[in-house]
Design a protein around this motif. Sequence first.
Motif, PDB file in Angstrom:
ATOM      1  N   PRO A 105      -2.609  11.546  -9.677  1.00  0.00           N
ATOM      2  CA  PRO A 105      -1.088  11.746  -9.575  1.00  0.00           C
ATOM      3  C   PRO A 105      -0.445  12.133 -10.879  1.00  0.00           C
ATOM      4  CG  PRO A 105      -1.643   9.465  -8.610  1.00  0.00           C
ATOM      5  CD  PRO A 105      -2.692  10.055  -9.090  1.00  0.00           C
ATOM      6  N   THR A 107       2.711   4.157  -8.128  1.00  0.00           N
ATOM      7  CA  THR A 107       3.484   4.456  -7.053  1.00  0.00           C
ATOM      8  C   THR A 107       4.473   5.359  -7.252  1.00  0.00           C
ATOM      9  OG1 THR A 107       2.844   2.182  -6.243  1.00  0.00           O
ATOM     10  CG2 THR A 107       4.695   3.403  -5.203  1.00  0.00           C
ATOM     11  N   ARG A 108       5.395   5.279  -8.437  1.00  0.00           N
ATOM     12  CA  ARG A 108       6.281   6.250  -8.753  1.00  0.00           C
ATOM     13  C   ARG A 108       5.840   7.510  -8.905  1.00  0.00           C
ATOM     14  NH1 ARG A 108       8.318   1.833 -11.890  1.00  0.00           N
ATOM     15  NH2 ARG A 108       7.376   2.654 -13.744  1.00  0.00           N
ATOM     16  N   ARG A 109       4.788   7.495  -9.755  1.00  0.00           N
ATOM     17  CA  ARG A 109       4.168   8.962  -9.995  1.00  0.00           C
ATOM     18  C   ARG A 109       3.624   9.666  -8.860  1.00  0.00           C
ATOM     19  NH1 ARG A 109       2.764  10.702 -15.608  1.00  0.00           N
ATOM     20  NH2 ARG A 109       2.511  12.775 -15.129  1.00  0.00           N
ATOM     21  N   THR A 110       2.968   8.968  -8.202  1.00  0.00           N
ATOM     22  CA  THR A 110       2.500   9.477  -6.693  1.00  0.00           C
ATOM     23  C   THR A 110       3.596   9.920  -5.978  1.00  0.00           C
ATOM     24  OG1 THR A 110       0.538   7.921  -6.920  1.00  0.00           O
ATOM     25  CG2 THR A 110       0.983   8.839  -4.779  1.00  0.00           C
ATOM     26  N   ASN A 111       4.510   9.205  -5.789  1.00  0.00           N
ATOM     27  CA  ASN A 111       5.934   9.474  -4.869  1.00  0.00           C
ATOM     28  C   ASN A 111       6.525  10.924  -5.327  1.00  0.00           C
ATOM     29  OD1 ASN A 111       5.295   7.537  -3.178  1.00  0.00           O
ATOM     30  ND2 ASN A 111       6.947   5.994  -4.088  1.00  0.00           N
ATOM     31  N   ALA A 112       6.531  10.727  -6.839  1.00  0.00           N
ATOM     32  CA  ALA A 112       7.074  12.052  -7.399  1.00  0.00           C
ATOM     33  C   ALA A 112       6.361  13.267  -7.094  1.00  0.00           C
ATOM     34  CB  ALA A 112       7.149  11.835  -8.909  1.00  0.00           C
ATOM     35  N   ARG A 132       4.383  13.681  -4.555  1.00  0.00           N
ATOM     36  CA  ARG A 132       4.543  14.132  -3.047  1.00  0.00           C
ATOM     37  C   ARG A 132       5.791  14.795  -2.685  1.00  0.00           C
ATOM     38  NH1 ARG A 132       2.555   8.303  -0.582  1.00  0.00           N
ATOM     39  NH2 ARG A 132       0.288   8.720  -1.053  1.00  0.00           N
ATOM     40  N   SER A 133       7.148  14.220  -3.597  1.00  0.00           N
ATOM     41  CA  SER A 133       8.222  14.786  -3.273  1.00  0.00           C
ATOM     42  C   SER A 133       8.372  16.109  -3.790  1.00  0.00           C
ATOM     43  CB  SER A 133       9.295  13.995  -4.127  1.00  0.00           C
ATOM     44  OG  SER A 133       9.208  14.065  -5.344  1.00  0.00           O
ATOM     45  N   THR A 176       6.599  18.492  -1.029  1.00  0.00           N
ATOM     46  CA  THR A 176       7.214  18.225   0.405  1.00  0.00           C
ATOM     47  C   THR A 176       8.363  19.391   0.188  1.00  0.00           C
ATOM     48  OG1 THR A 176       6.684  16.129   0.522  1.00  0.00           O
ATOM     49  CG2 THR A 176       8.257  16.911   2.050  1.00  0.00           C
TER      50      THR A 176
END
Length: 241
Positions: A80, A229-234, A236-237, A240
């Motif tokens: 991430p 998790t925040r880094r991973t979601n960032a 992914r966003s 996407t």
Amino acid sequence: MPPVQRYARVAGVLYLIIIVIGLASEALIRGRLIVDGDPDATAQHILGAQFLWRLGIAGEDVLLICAVGLTALWYVLLRPVDRRLTQLAIAFAFMSLAVESVGALHLHAVLTPLLGGAYLQSADPALLHVLAYQSVVAHAHAFGLALIFFGVECLLIGHLIRRSGFFPATIGVLMQLAGLCYLVNSFSMILSPALQSVLFPFILLPSLVGESTFCLWLLIKGVDVAAWTRRTNAVRSEVTP
């Protein structure tokens, strides 16, 4: 326990096994049996403690297995932060393991001239001792080369840790210092063996501190799950549409 925290704990266990086996093999096995510059004494020590030498070989093989698993977990934990830089670190890690595996073959080869079959019975024992010692020297050089690639890996891993936000930046600095020490030790072995004999083993003390600190952090604290998790979601966003 979140999956990423389990990965961090497993990484800590694998790292601990690697550190313990590495220290035990160097200090309690090779350090006891190998007499620097004396093939005959080295051969006598190894022949008198064959099981101990074989135990060291088996330990090296277990270490390599654990290192492959740990490398895969580095990719899971640090991807991430920067996927491409993590891939580069993994490439250096596998290159280091490939060279170290060749070095492990030289440890196996030490016993061949010492315990050889009928085709070696007519050979001069002193020559056989020299051949066995040459395998010892070849292992040392292969290990030194492996540490060059590993040193670069530590520099990259340390950089990723400093940028991560889910591991302490201080550990990243310690890992980069460890990598720098590995590089200094290995290149001094190539360029100036006299200097390397003065520096060793003190040059590797910062490496032991850095790697042990990271290992203990993984075992005790693991990863900051919320930050990971925040880094991973960032990430992914960003990919996407």
